[in-house]
Motif scaffolding. Structure first.
Motif, PDB file in Angstrom:
ATOM      1  N   GLU A 186       0.826  -1.209   0.000  1.00  0.00           N
ATOM      2  CA  GLU A 186       0.000   0.000   0.000  1.00  0.00           C
ATOM      3  C   GLU A 186       0.858   1.255   0.000  1.00  0.00           C
ATOM      4  O   GLU A 186       0.463   2.298  -0.541  1.00  0.00           O
ATOM      5  N   LEU A 187       2.043   1.186   0.596  1.00  0.00           N
ATOM      6  CA  LEU A 187       2.941   2.332   0.654  1.00  0.00           C
ATOM      7  C   LEU A 187       3.187   2.923  -0.727  1.00  0.00           C
ATOM      8  O   LEU A 187       3.297   4.136  -0.889  1.00  0.00           O
ATOM      9  N   PHE A 188       3.268   2.076  -1.744  1.00  0.00           N
ATOM     10  CA  PHE A 188       3.660   2.530  -3.074  1.00  0.00           C
ATOM     11  C   PHE A 188       2.480   3.011  -3.919  1.00  0.00           C
ATOM     12  O   PHE A 188       2.673   3.569  -4.997  1.00  0.00           O
ATOM     13  N   GLY A 189       1.263   2.750  -3.463  1.00  0.00           N
ATOM     14  CA  GLY A 189       0.102   3.215  -4.193  1.00  0.00           C
ATOM     15  C   GLY A 189      -0.144   2.489  -5.507  1.00  0.00           C
ATOM     16  O   GLY A 189      -0.920   2.948  -6.352  1.00  0.00           O
ATOM     17  N   TYR A 190       0.513   1.367  -5.710  1.00  0.00           N
ATOM     18  CA  TYR A 190       0.378   0.594  -6.948  1.00  0.00           C
ATOM     19  C   TYR A 190       0.824  -0.824  -6.655  1.00  0.00           C
ATOM     20  O   TYR A 190       1.933  -1.040  -6.153  1.00  0.00           O
ATOM     21  N   ALA A 191      -0.015  -1.801  -6.955  1.00  0.00           N
ATOM     22  CA  ALA A 191       0.268  -3.178  -6.558  1.00  0.00           C
ATOM     23  C   ALA A 191       0.802  -4.046  -7.683  1.00  0.00           C
ATOM     24  O   ALA A 191       1.276  -5.149  -7.443  1.00  0.00           O
TER      25      ALA A 191
END
Length: 242
Positions: A186-191
């Motif tokens: 979730e930290l990166f905003g893209y999975a």
């Protein structure tokens, strides 16, 4: 495309059991850990969805993602974590960073396939921090370990966004995108899978040579240039100093 990143010192290995301070410049692309930190030290789940300690911090209940597969196609489960911790305390691998950080570790209890309790013989509050260190919880494929053993140091198999391609000692290590990746934190905003096709980490010991690599267009990023080069490049709008 492929990003080319030049650093001074080559990591002595590409598996988390061989980790030292240069590990994160190369092997981090192959391995995912249980948790990650943002620049302010806030923790986010990665391979772990959540974790919580009991009242005296002798047990940590960790709920793992159930959709993760390693680069060799094997599934990530609680057994993967237990096998990794067993290797941490195997004398053949002495003395890795995780051996110190795991302190009074005694074992793993399996609640179900993707829920475990990590147990310690005495209160161990630091694990709440160490769960976010890749050299502690960068979990490799146990299937690959059972076949390759210590060769994993040179040919790692993890669950990170990039797959290992090749390592040329004293030259470079290359990685390519893992197209099936879909569990970015979730930290990166893209999975999903990486936007990059690949990464090449170059080992260039000399500061001036690293700067020359950047200016020649053979490197996209260099780490720790010399002071003279920093002063010069910072004045050039073609480069960004971080």
């Amino acid at each position: 495309g492929v990003v080319r990143f030049a650093v001074a010192e080559e990591s002595r290995g590409l598996d988390s059991l061989t980790a030292h301070r240069r590990f994160s410049e190369a092997a981090i692309h192959v391995q995912d850990g249980l948790a990650v930190f943002d620049p302010d030290g806030k923790q986010y789940g990665a391979l772990a969805k959540s974790w919580e300690a009991n009242e005296n911090a002798t047990e940590y209940t960790i709920r793992l993602r159930d959709d993760v597969v390693f680069h060799d196609g094997s599934k990530f489960t609680g057994a993967s974590v237990e096998a990794h911790f067993a290797r941490v305390f195997d004398s053949k691998h002495c003395c890795n960073n995780a051996y110190q950080y795991m302190g009074p570790y005694v074992g793993v209890e399996h609640i179900d396939e993707h829920t475990i309790k990590v147990k310690f013989s005495k209160p161990w509050g630091p694990f709440n921090f160490y769960i976010g260190l890749l050299d502690v919880t960068g979990i490799p494929s146990d299937k690959a370990w059972s076949v390759k053993g210590m060769e994993m140091n040179r040919d790692p198999v993890g669950a990170g966004p990039f797959k290992f391609v090749e390592r040329v000692p004293q030259s470079h290590v290359r990685f390519e995108r893992f197209d099936d990746y879909k569990w970015g934190s979730e930290l990166f905003g893209y999975a999903g899978p990486a936007y990059l096709d690949g990464i090449e980490v170059k080992f260039i010991a000399d500061q001036a040579t690293r700067a020359a690599c950047l200016e020649a267009g053979d490197c996209d990023i260099i780490k720790a240039p010399g002071y003279t080069d920093i002063s010069r490049l910072a004045k050039n709008d073609a480069y960004e100093l971080v």
